[in-house]
Every structure is written in structure tokens, then in C-alpha cells.
Write an enzyme that holds these catalytic residues in place. Structure first.
Site, PDB file in Angstrom:
ATOM      1  N   SER A 100       0.636  -1.091  -0.046  1.00  0.00           N
ATOM      2  CA  SER A 100       0.072   0.087   0.058  1.00  0.00           C
ATOM      3  C   SER A 100       0.840   1.108   0.154  1.00  0.00           C
ATOM      4  CB  SER A 100      -1.103   0.039   1.282  1.00  0.00           C
ATOM      5  OG  SER A 100      -1.453   1.298   1.562  1.00  0.00           O
ATOM      6  N   TYR A 102      -1.700   5.892  -5.370  1.00  0.00           N
ATOM      7  CA  TYR A 102      -2.663   6.930  -5.902  1.00  0.00           C
ATOM      8  C   TYR A 102      -1.907   8.147  -6.653  1.00  0.00           C
ATOM      9  CZ  TYR A 102      -5.692   5.199  -2.131  1.00  0.00           C
ATOM     10  OH  TYR A 102      -6.543   4.292  -1.432  1.00  0.00           O
ATOM     11  N   THR A 161      -4.865   2.912  -7.916  1.00  0.00           N
ATOM     12  CA  THR A 161      -6.281   2.966  -7.483  1.00  0.00           C
ATOM     13  C   THR A 161      -7.121   4.129  -8.159  1.00  0.00           C
ATOM     14  OG1 THR A 161      -5.656   1.773  -5.363  1.00  0.00           O
ATOM     15  CG2 THR A 161      -7.537   3.019  -5.542  1.00  0.00           C
ATOM     16  N   LYS A 213      -6.811  -0.410 -10.473  1.00  0.00           N
ATOM     17  CA  LYS A 213      -7.445  -1.109  -9.351  1.00  0.00           C
ATOM     18  C   LYS A 213      -9.041  -0.224  -9.138  1.00  0.00           C
ATOM     19  CE  LYS A 213      -7.099  -2.499  -4.476  1.00  0.00           C
ATOM     20  NZ  LYS A 213      -7.890  -1.399  -3.895  1.00  0.00           N
ATOM     21  N   HIS A 231     -12.850  -1.613  -3.611  1.00  0.00           N
ATOM     22  CA  HIS A 231     -12.065  -0.810  -2.274  1.00  0.00           C
ATOM     23  C   HIS A 231     -12.567  -1.692  -1.160  1.00  0.00           C
ATOM     24  CE1 HIS A 231      -9.369   2.590  -2.126  1.00  0.00           C
ATOM     25  NE2 HIS A 231      -9.167   2.304  -0.765  1.00  0.00           N
TER      26      HIS A 231
END
Length: 341
Positions: free
Chosen positions: A102, A124, A150, A214, A238
Site C-alpha cells: 500500500s 494513488y 487505485t 484497481k 475498495h
């Protein structure tokens, strides 16, 4: 299958941290739907297929995995265990699969990479493109094998449990270590409602790593992703943490897979708890699945060993499910093996 590890994790986690890991957005309808959707899927096994020993292995972007199961990106692992993402990386490597790190990890990517095993990085795209480019260069240098962007978060979903618990910041001593800039300051993750497809084109221009998107649930977006030259998709809502009321991922998967038409790998996350769930996802069009919350339960319950235990149990259950549906490899999980009520 993971009830014991989940119970141990719940005992060890601070209540606010437990709710952070387990909760979803709004009334948590989508959170519940992800697991409930698998209850509507029934397997239609074949018999006398003489499968013999099964071979669970699969290959994604040049990396061989022990099974078509990856560890999904989840934030703040040091809330679950002092060793945090390093323990998760060790457990994942021991199981022979890929960890998706992450962007909000509480451990630097360099330390995660040193734990061994292949890993991808969840990103991100930040409005500050210079910072984003520097971060991409950093993870490339550390050995990242793919970027997972994402795309379902133009704003933060409202997570009621976190608001009730007033959990809005990490405890002292913890930080999102991969968001440190050149000054050493830790930046906040910026959600960007202005992000469009040009951002993906820009990212392709600065890296040679495979790029997966994603958060794709609509087949039209899947088709656009192919047009824009991405390398893979993750069908994801998510974990029910963004738009409450969004379609369950296993329900969205077939249309996305059809739109892609085999031109790039399609992965799916959300609600996978059993080997039969993996078989169902493969039969409905996925090349692999990702698991999130069960890995966190294992981490909280037993560190690296707990993570490996979760994955080993799931791999063993998948092996058994393959035998029982008459499949020898993941590729043998064809659409005729499923019926959706």
C-alpha cells in the site's frame, strides 16, 4: 476457515484499529455484499477427469506464483503487528506469492523489499506530479515489479466506524513512510477528483513497469483501459470502503472480463474466503484473486507466521476445490463450472 485467526486478531487489536481494518463505507452494504455474492455462486463439477496431482502455479508479468492468489494492498500494518509490512512481506514470500504494498504502508519500501519475495506497489496518482514521479523512481529502485493504480477514489468514502471512533490519524511514532518527500516531511494522501485518463498516459510515459488499474467495475471503463495501454485490471470496490451500494466484485467480474476479451490479465478482490471462491472467480473470468482482510487477521494474530498460515490454508483449500470440480490447473476453471443463482 479463518474464524480462529480472526478471533485472535480481534482480541489483540485496539477497538478503533479493529474497526478501521474491518469496516466499510456508509451502512456497509457493499462490504457485506462482497462476501454474500459468493453465496449466489454454485459450482457445477465435472467427474472422472483424472486430474491427478493439481498444479496451482500461475504466472503474472513474468513472475511465477505458487497459486493465483495475491495479497491485496491494505494500509497501516503496524497497527496490526509491530513488524508491520515487513512481517506481511516475509509471510507472503514464504507462501510463494506477490504482496501488493500500500502507498499508505507504515514501513519504507526499502525495508519491505529486503524481506524478500516479489512485490508490487499500489499508487494513488497525486496532483503533485513531481512528487509522484519521485515516488515511482523510488519504488523502481527498490525492486517493485508492477504498479497498481487505485482509480476508484476521487474523494474519500465516509467510513462511519472511523468517525465514531474519532480515528483520523495514526498514533505517535507511526507514519506513512513512503509519503516522505525530499525534506523528510510526510505528506497526506491526496485524493484527486480531477484525475482523468490523461493521468494514466502520463504515468505510462515515466515508467516501464506494468501498470494495473484497481477499482474498475464497469465494462466500458475496462474497454477504455485496454485502449489506453494499461497492462492489467483489478475488479475492486475498495473492499466496500468507498462507494456504499456499489456492485459486489464477483457480480461485476464477468462483464469486465468480457469487455477485456483476454487482451490483458483481470484480477479481482473482495470477499474471497475459500478455495471454492477462488475457483468461482477464475471460472467467471479472473486470472487471479487478491485477499486483504484475512491477511490482516493473520498478521495481527501471529505476525509473519500468521500471514503465511492464512495463505497456506487458502492454497490447500484451493487445491482441494480444484480436485472436486475436476480441474488440474487454474486454467481449467472454465465458465461451464459455475452457475449463478
Amino acid at each position: 476457515m479463518f474464524a480462529d485467526l480472526r478471533a485472535r486478531a480481534r482480541e489483540r487489536l485496539e477497538p478503533a484499529h479493529r474497526d478501521y481494518f474491518e469496516g466499510g463505507a456508509g451502512d456497509e452494504r457493499t462490504l457485506r455484499a462482497n462476501t454474500a455474492a459468493f453465496d449466489r455462486v454454485r459450482l457445477r463439477p465435472r467427474v472422472l477427469r483424472a486430474t491427478g496431482p493439481r498444479d496451482l502455479r500461475t504466472t503474472l508479468f513474468g513472475t511465477e506464483l505458487a497459486a493465483p492468489v495475491l495479497v491485496a494492498p491494505t494500509a497501516f500494518h503496524r497497527l496490526a503487528h509491530p513488524d508491520g509490512e515487513v512481517a506481511t512481506a516475509r509471510g507472503t514470500a514464504g507462501a510463494g506469492t506477490v504482496l501488493v504494498v500500500s502507498m499508505a504502508a507504515t514501513t519504507p519500501v526499502e525495508a519491505i523489499a529486503a524481506a524478500g519475495g516479489p512485490w508490487w506497489f499500489q499508487l494513488y496518482l497525486q496532483p503533485d506530479r513531481a512528487f509522484t514521479a519521485a515516488l515511482v523512481r523510488r519504488v523502481e529502485a527498490a525492486g517493485c515489479r508492477a504498479l497498481v493504480v487505485t482509480v476508484d477514489s476521487p474523494v474519500f468514502g465516509r467510513r462511519e466506524r472511523d468517525h465514531r471512533n474519532r480515528f483520523h490519524d495514526l498514533p505517535p511514532g507511526l507514519a506513512c513512510e513512503n509519503l516522505r518527500d525530499e525534506t523528510g516531511a510526510v505528506r497526506d494522501v491526496a485524493m484527486d477528483a480531477g484525475l482523468g485518463w490523461e493521468g494514466i498516459t502520463w504515468l505510462r510515459g515515466i515508467t516501464g513497469l506494468p501498470i494495473l488499474l484497481k477499482g474498475v467495475l464497469h465494462p466500458a471503463d475496462a474497454a477504455l483501459a485496454v485502449e489506453h495501454g494499461v497492462h492489467g485490471l483489478v475488479v475492486s470496490n475498495h473492499g466496500g470502503r468507498q462507494l456504499d451500494g456499489a456492485i459486489a466484485t464477483i457480480d461485476a467480474l464477468p462483464a469486465v472480463a468480457e469487455a477485456v476479451g483476454g487482451r490483458l490479465p483481470v484480477l479481482v478482490d473482495g470477499g474471497v474466503r475459500r478455495g471454492a471462491d477462488v475457483v468461482a472467480a477464475l471460472a467467471l473470468g479472473a486470472d487471479a484473486v487478491l485477499v486483504g482482510r484475512p491477511v490482516l487477521w493473520g498478521l495481527a494474530a501471529g505476525g509473519a507466521g500468521g500471514v503465511r498460515q492464512v495463505l497456506s490454508r487458502l492454497f490447500d483449500d484451493l487445491d482441494r476445490a480444484l480436485a472436486l470440480v475436476g480441474a488440474r490447473t487454474p486454467a481449467d476453471c472454465t465458465p461451464d463450472l459455475v452457475a449463478v443463482r
